[in-house]
Design a protein around this motif. Structure first.
Motif, short mmCIF file in Angstrom:
data_model
loop_
_atom_site.label_atom_id
_atom_site.label_comp_id
_atom_site.label_asym_id
_atom_site.label_seq_id
_atom_site.Cartn_x
_atom_site.Cartn_y
_atom_site.Cartn_z
N ILE A 1 0.86 -1.18 0.00
CA ILE A 1 0.00 0.00 0.00
C ILE A 1 0.90 1.23 0.00
O ILE A 1 1.74 1.39 0.90
CB ILE A 1 -0.92 0.01 1.24
N PRO A 2 0.80 2.10 -1.00
CA PRO A 2 1.75 3.20 -1.14
C PRO A 2 1.54 4.32 -0.13
O PRO A 2 1.20 5.45 -0.47
CB PRO A 2 1.52 3.68 -2.58
N ALA A 3 1.76 3.98 1.14
CA ALA A 3 1.65 4.96 2.22
C ALA A 3 2.72 4.63 3.25
O ALA A 3 2.58 3.69 4.03
CB ALA A 3 0.26 4.91 2.86
N GLY A 4 3.81 5.39 3.21
CA GLY A 4 4.90 5.14 4.14
C GLY A 4 5.19 6.36 4.99
O GLY A 4 4.40 7.32 5.03
N ALA B 1 2.49 6.21 9.96
CA ALA B 1 2.34 5.12 9.00
C ALA B 1 2.77 3.80 9.64
O ALA B 1 2.09 2.77 9.51
CB ALA B 1 3.16 5.39 7.74
N ASN B 2 3.89 3.83 10.35
CA ASN B 2 4.39 2.62 11.00
C ASN B 2 3.46 2.17 12.12
O ASN B 2 3.17 0.97 12.27
CB ASN B 2 5.79 2.89 11.56
N ASN C 1 7.70 1.31 5.65
CA ASN C 1 9.02 1.89 5.44
C ASN C 1 8.82 3.31 4.90
O ASN C 1 7.73 3.87 5.05
CB ASN C 1 9.87 1.02 4.50
N ARG C 2 9.83 3.88 4.30
CA ARG C 2 9.68 5.27 3.86
C ARG C 2 8.68 5.43 2.72
O ARG C 2 7.99 6.43 2.63
CB ARG C 2 11.05 5.83 3.45
N PRO D 1 11.55 10.04 10.63
CA PRO D 1 11.97 8.70 11.06
C PRO D 1 10.80 7.73 10.95
O PRO D 1 9.68 8.06 11.34
CB PRO D 1 12.40 8.91 12.51
N VAL D 2 11.05 6.57 10.37
CA VAL D 2 9.96 5.61 10.14
C VAL D 2 9.22 5.31 11.43
O VAL D 2 7.99 5.25 11.45
CB VAL D 2 10.51 4.31 9.51
N GLU D 3 9.95 5.12 12.52
CA GLU D 3 9.32 4.78 13.79
C GLU D 3 8.83 6.01 14.55
O GLU D 3 8.15 5.89 15.57
CB GLU D 3 10.30 3.99 14.67
N GLY D 4 9.16 7.22 14.06
CA GLY D 4 8.75 8.44 14.74
C GLY D 4 9.70 8.80 15.87
O GLY D 4 10.79 8.25 15.99
N SER D 5 9.28 9.71 16.70
CA SER D 5 10.03 10.08 17.90
C SER D 5 9.14 9.82 19.11
O SER D 5 7.94 9.61 18.98
CB SER D 5 10.41 11.57 17.85
#
Length: 467
Positions: free
Chosen positions: A65-68, A80-81, A115-116, A190-194
Motif C-alpha cells: 500500500i503506497p503509504a509510508g 504510517a508505522n 518503510n519510507r 523517522p519511520v518509527e517516529g520520535s
C-alpha cells in the motif's frame, strides 16, 4: 506434527528446491527467467499478480500500500508505522489474540510494517488455506478496529523501542545522519517516529490516516505459490473487490541534490563514549536511475562486502575497526549514499582520512579489469539466491510494479551487471561518491577528539541530550 512446524519444514524444502533452479546457470552466469505470472487490475484499481509455483504446497501473500513514513505529517512522524502495527491488533470484531490464534491455527504467518515509501502486509500459509488467508488479510487491511487499549499498549512499545535505539550509537547515528542529510524532505521523517510524535498520535489520528491512505488505487497484491491462478483471482475479487476509496495525494517530492562545499561536519557530542561513529555521504539517486547497475558494481567495490576496499583498508590493513561499508539507499523519490564505520576516539581522524582516501581513489583512479570482473561475478553469482522462495518472488513482483521497473530488471540483471565497465564505475563514483562537498557526521566525545578535526570542514556541535 503441528501446522506451524509443517509450514516451517516446507519453507526450508522450498528454499532447497529453488536453490537448484538457477544452478544450471551458475557457470555461464546466464540471465534468469521469472516463472510465468498473470497480471490483472480489479475494477477498483487494485493491481494483482498471481504466480503459480507448484514445488511445495505453500502460498505467499504480499500486499503493498503506497503509504509510508514519507506521507506522515511532520507533527505525527511515525503514524504510517504505528498504523501498520495496529492492523493486527484487532479487526472485524476479532481481538489481537484471536487474529494471532487464527493465523497460527493455520500454521501461517501474517505481519505488517511500514518503510519510507509504503506499508506492507505479508504472510505465508499452506496453499490449501489460501481462502482463509485472504480473508484474514482482508479483515486487517480493510476492517481494522484500532482498539483503544491496543493503541495505548502499542504506542508505549514503540516509544520504548525508540528509547532503546538511543542506547545504540550505531543505529542512533545512522538515523540522525539521514535526517540531517535530507533536511526538510519527507524522507527525514523517522519511520518509527520520535517519542514525542508517537505520544501525540491518537487512535483517531490512526483511523484518519487509514481512511485517507489505505485505498485500492496504487495498491499491489502478489500471490505466489501452489495455487491455480483462476481460483486465486476469484478469491481475491471476492475479498478485495469491494474495497473502495481514493487515496490522498501520494506524491513524494523529488529528493533534490544537496552539496556541502568544503564539507559539513556535524558532531553529536556524547562525552561518555570511547568509540566514535562515522558517517560520510550525500544525496544520491532513487530506484529509477539509469545508472542502477553501474552503482551496484561501484558500491560493491568500495564497501559492499567483506573483500571491499573500505573493509580491507580500515579493518584488515589498519586495524581501525571491525567493520566498514558503504550504503546505497534507494527510494521512490531519490536516494542516499554513505560510508559507515566506527573506531576508537584516538584513531578517529585516521579512520576518516582513510575513508575519504578510498572515496577519492574510486573517483579518480580507473578500476582494473580484474577487480571489476571479480565484483561482477560476486554480484551476479549471488543474485539467484534473491529469487529462491515464494516470498522472494512476491517481493520482486510488487517491487517491480511499484517502482515501475519492469520484469527485465530481474531477467536482465546479471547481464547488465556483467556489462559494467571501468569507465562507468568511475563516472558514477564521481557523480555520487562525494569527497569535498559531503556531510560527515560523528558521534563522539568532542573534547577528546576536537584537535584531530582541524581542516576537516565546517563544524557544528550538537549535544547528545538536545536531540
Amino acid at each position: 506434527m503441528n501446522k506451524k512446524l509443517i509450514l516451517s519444514v516446507l519453507l526450508v524444502i522450498a528454499a532447497a528446491v529453488s536453490m537448484m533452479l538457477p544452478a544450471a546457470a551458475e557457470t555461464g552466469l546466464e540471465d534468469i527467467t521469472l516463472p510465468p505470472y498473470e497480471e490483472h487490475i480489479l475494477d477498483n484499481g487494485l493491481r494483482v499478480f498471481v504466480m503459480e509455483t507448484h514445488e511445495v504446497p505453500l502460498v505467499t501473500l504480499r500486499l503493498l500500500i503506497p503509504a509510508g513514513s514519507a506521507h506522515d505529517a511532520p507533527s505525527r512522524a511515525g503514524i504510517a508505522n504505528l498504523t501498520a502495527r495496529m492492523l493486527l491488533k484487532g479487526a472485524a470484531g476479532r481481538t489481537a489474540e484471536e487474529i494471532a490464534e487464527y493465523v497460527e491455527g493455520m500454521g501461517g504467518r501474517l505481519e505488517a510494517e511500514a518503510n519510507r515509501d509504503y506499508t506492507l502486509v505479508e504472510g505465508d500459509f499452506m496453499a490449501r488455506d489460501i481462502e482463509a488467508a485472504l480473508e484474514i488479510m482482508g479483515d486487517v487491511v480493510l476492517r481494522p478496529d484500532f482498539p483503544a487499549e491496543e493503541h495505548e499498549r502499542e504506542r508505549g512499545i514503540v516509544q520504548a523501542e525508540i528509547t532503546g535505539d538511543r542506547e545504540s550509537p550505531y543505529y542512533f547515528t545512522s538515523k540522525r545522519f539521514i535526517e540531517a542529510l535530507v533536511g526538510d524532505h519527507p524522507y527525514a521523517h523517522p519511520v518509527e517516529g520520535s517519542e514525542e510524535s508517537i505520544g501525540a498520535i491518537s487512535r483517531e489520528d490512526i483511523a484518519l490516516f487509514h481512511k485517507e491512505y489505505f485505498s485500492p488505487e496504487g495498491a499491489i497484491l502478489a500471490v505466489v505459490g501452489d495455487v491455480e491462478a483462476k481460483d486465486a483471482l476469484r478469491m481475491i475479487e471476492e475479498e478485495f473487490g469491494g474495497w473502495k476509496g481514493a487515496a490522498a495525494d501520494l506524491t513524494i517530492p523529488k529528493l533534490a541534490e544537496r552539496t556541502f562545499p568544503g564539507r559539513k561536519v556535524v558532531i553529536i557530542d556524547k562525552p561518555d563514549v570511547t568509540q566514535s561513529q562515522i558517517r560520510i555521504g550525500n544525496i544520491a539517486v532513487g530506484m529509477d536511475t539509469p545508472h542502477y547497475f553501474q552503482l551496484e558494481v561501484a558500491n560493491n567495490i568500495l564497501g559492499g562486502g567483506f573483500t571491499s576496499r573500505l573493509m580491507k583498508e580500515i579493518r584488515v590493513v589498519r586495524g581501525l575497526s571491525y567493520g566498514a561499508r558503504s550504503v546505497l539507499a534507494r527510494y521512490e523519490a531519490g536516494g542516499l549514499f554513505y560510508v559507515v564505520t566506527y573506531t576508537k576516539n584516538d584513531t578517529l581522524r585516521e579512520a576518516i582520512d582513510v575513508a575519504l582516501e578510498e572515496l577519492s581513489k574510486i573517483r579518480n583512479i580507473p578500476v582494473d579489469d580484474e577487480e571489476i570482473e571479480s565484483n561482477e561475478r560476486y554480484i551476479s553469482g549471488l543474485f539467484p539466491f534473491r529469487l529462491e522462495t515464494n516470498g522472494h518472488l512476491a517481493f520482486w513482483l510488487t517491487e517491480l510494479a511499484f517502482y515501475g521497473l519492469g520484469k527485465d530488471f530481474v531477467e536482465g540483471y546479471r547481464g547488465r551487471i556483467d556489462a559494467v565497465e571501468s569507465n562507468e564505475v568511475q563516472e558514477v563514483a564521481r557523480s555520487y561518491f562525494h569527497v569535498d562537498d559531503c556531510m560527515i557526521m560523528l558521534l563522539t566525545d568532542y573534547d577528546s577528539v576536537k584537535d584531530q578535526l582541524e581542516g576537516l570542514g565546517e563544524i557544528e556541535v550538537i549535544p547528545f541530550g538536545e536531540i
